[in-house]
Design an enzyme around this catalytic site. Sequence first.
Site, PDB file in Angstrom:
ATOM      1  CG  ASN A  38      -1.972   1.201   0.968  1.00 15.35           C
ATOM      2  OD1 ASN A  38      -1.924   1.963   0.428  1.00 15.35           O
ATOM      3  ND2 ASN A  38      -2.814   1.201   2.301  1.00 15.35           N
ATOM      4  NE  ARG A  94      -6.453   0.791   0.141  1.00 12.63           N
ATOM      5  CZ  ARG A  94      -6.464   2.193   0.821  1.00 12.63           C
ATOM      6  NH1 ARG A  94      -5.210   2.771   0.980  1.00 12.63           N
ATOM      7  NH2 ARG A  94      -7.608   2.698   0.874  1.00 12.63           N
ATOM      8  CG  HIS A 136     -13.369   2.675   3.077  1.00 10.25           C
ATOM      9  ND1 HIS A 136     -14.001   3.515   3.961  1.00 10.25           N
ATOM     10  CD2 HIS A 136     -11.913   3.057   3.303  1.00 10.25           C
ATOM     11  CE1 HIS A 136     -13.226   4.151   4.530  1.00 10.25           C
ATOM     12  NE2 HIS A 136     -11.848   4.040   4.276  1.00 10.25           N
ATOM     13  NE  ARG A 160     -10.899  11.655   4.177  1.00 14.33           N
ATOM     14  CZ  ARG A 160     -10.904  10.297   4.062  1.00 14.33           C
ATOM     15  NH1 ARG A 160     -11.887   9.759   3.746  1.00 14.33           N
ATOM     16  NH2 ARG A 160      -9.606   9.967   4.225  1.00 14.33           N
ATOM     17  CD  GLU A 190      -9.053  -2.093   4.144  1.00 17.38           C
ATOM     18  OE1 GLU A 190      -8.774  -1.693   5.330  1.00 17.38           O
ATOM     19  OE2 GLU A 190      -9.372  -1.132   3.098  1.00 17.38           O
TER      20      GLU A 190
END
Length: 393
Positions: free
Chosen positions: A9, A90, A179, A238, A381
């Site tokens: 990642n 990713r 996601h 956020r 993940e």
Amino acid sequence: MNATVLVINSGSSSIKYQLVDPTDGTAVASGLVERIGEGSSLLRHIYGDLEVEEDNPVRDHAQGLRRVLDLFHREGPNLKEANVVAVGHRVVQGGAFFDRATVIDDDVIRTIEALVPLAPLHNPAHLRGIEVAQELLPDVPHVAVFDTAFFQALPAAASTYAIDREVARKYAVRRYGAHGTSHQYVSTTVANYLGRMDLRQIVLHLGNGASASAVVAGRAVDTSMGLTPLEGLVMGTRTGDIDPAAVFHLARNAHMSIEDIDYLFNKRSGMRGLTGQNDLRVIHSMAQNGDRNARVALLVYAHRIKKYIGAYAAVMGGVDVVTFTAGVGENDARMRELATEGLEYMGIKLDRSKNRRSTKGLRVVSKDSSGVRILVVPTNEEWEIARQCIDAI
Ligand code: ADP
């Protein structure tokens, strides 16, 4: 040794990696390089009981990945003996082009490049990671696993924004979601656990970033993140959903630039904007100590989740399972209570004592009498990426 997949990642200033056994998700080794290019980088490599940390500066991603491979060489496991059959990268934004993990060739690289305007921080960092990894590990296939792929085939009713068609087409403005790897992993795990493939599921991925999805019989039919990961639930820093006219208002009246507002909405909003903190553990303790802003922030966070649960039940014509995952979803029993309180009329009945047990791993936290099962499922993940790599090669 079983076949393994090296999952990478590559972020704007970091590289995280995990060597995964795709059959059972075991992390054979893992680690990260943080603060690349900042003069005070940190490397951490974990292999079994061994944990090595180094803090030499790392100039760029190429040097970072080279150091990671040195660590594998020096501290183990030896990557040759680890039978690495693929490297999984990713990638945050696959736009309208990728509905599954894809072996990387020149066309795939060009498409990820073309999507940079939709993910200006992430896609360039992924491309750097891919380039260096391909150079350093040339003998195995490299696979791009897109965070948007699970949502690529959303029904038009869910993915289309109600703006001028021509503008939307020209500038690729639609809901892409994010996601996706986590939502796919969690919804598949739930279906396997309950032994039913026809479920109507709501998955709540509540981490620092947070998103909800509606999944029917294994296919996503709606999700809360949109053109970018800014839309939807309240997050660590956020806003989540906000009237777009707030942008015009701030530009006109606070004379903020687009960059200022981008920063405000992405970095200085959400729980941090409301309380000064983005970690829910800290915010709960502030609330317990009487901090009113913290109390209100927790209610705002829970209220938004509740709205999405109601909306997605309506979209799916009912709901069979609600699943909580990621840092907050897996660990924050109080937030699970706040988010499901008052939903008993929908058949969503949390069992307070099951919910409070500090068990780890997959667990059911609804009452036996609850028509809708409520589950907690730790996301993974890396395992999902590794499995998708095996399917892709
Ligand atoms: P990321 O989105 O960065 O991958 P995670 O899924 O690991 O993040 O979630 C990190 C967040 O999870 C933390 O910022 C914190 O708010 C929350 N968190 C972790 N543990 C707990 C806990 N025990 N109680 C409440 N919140 C927690």
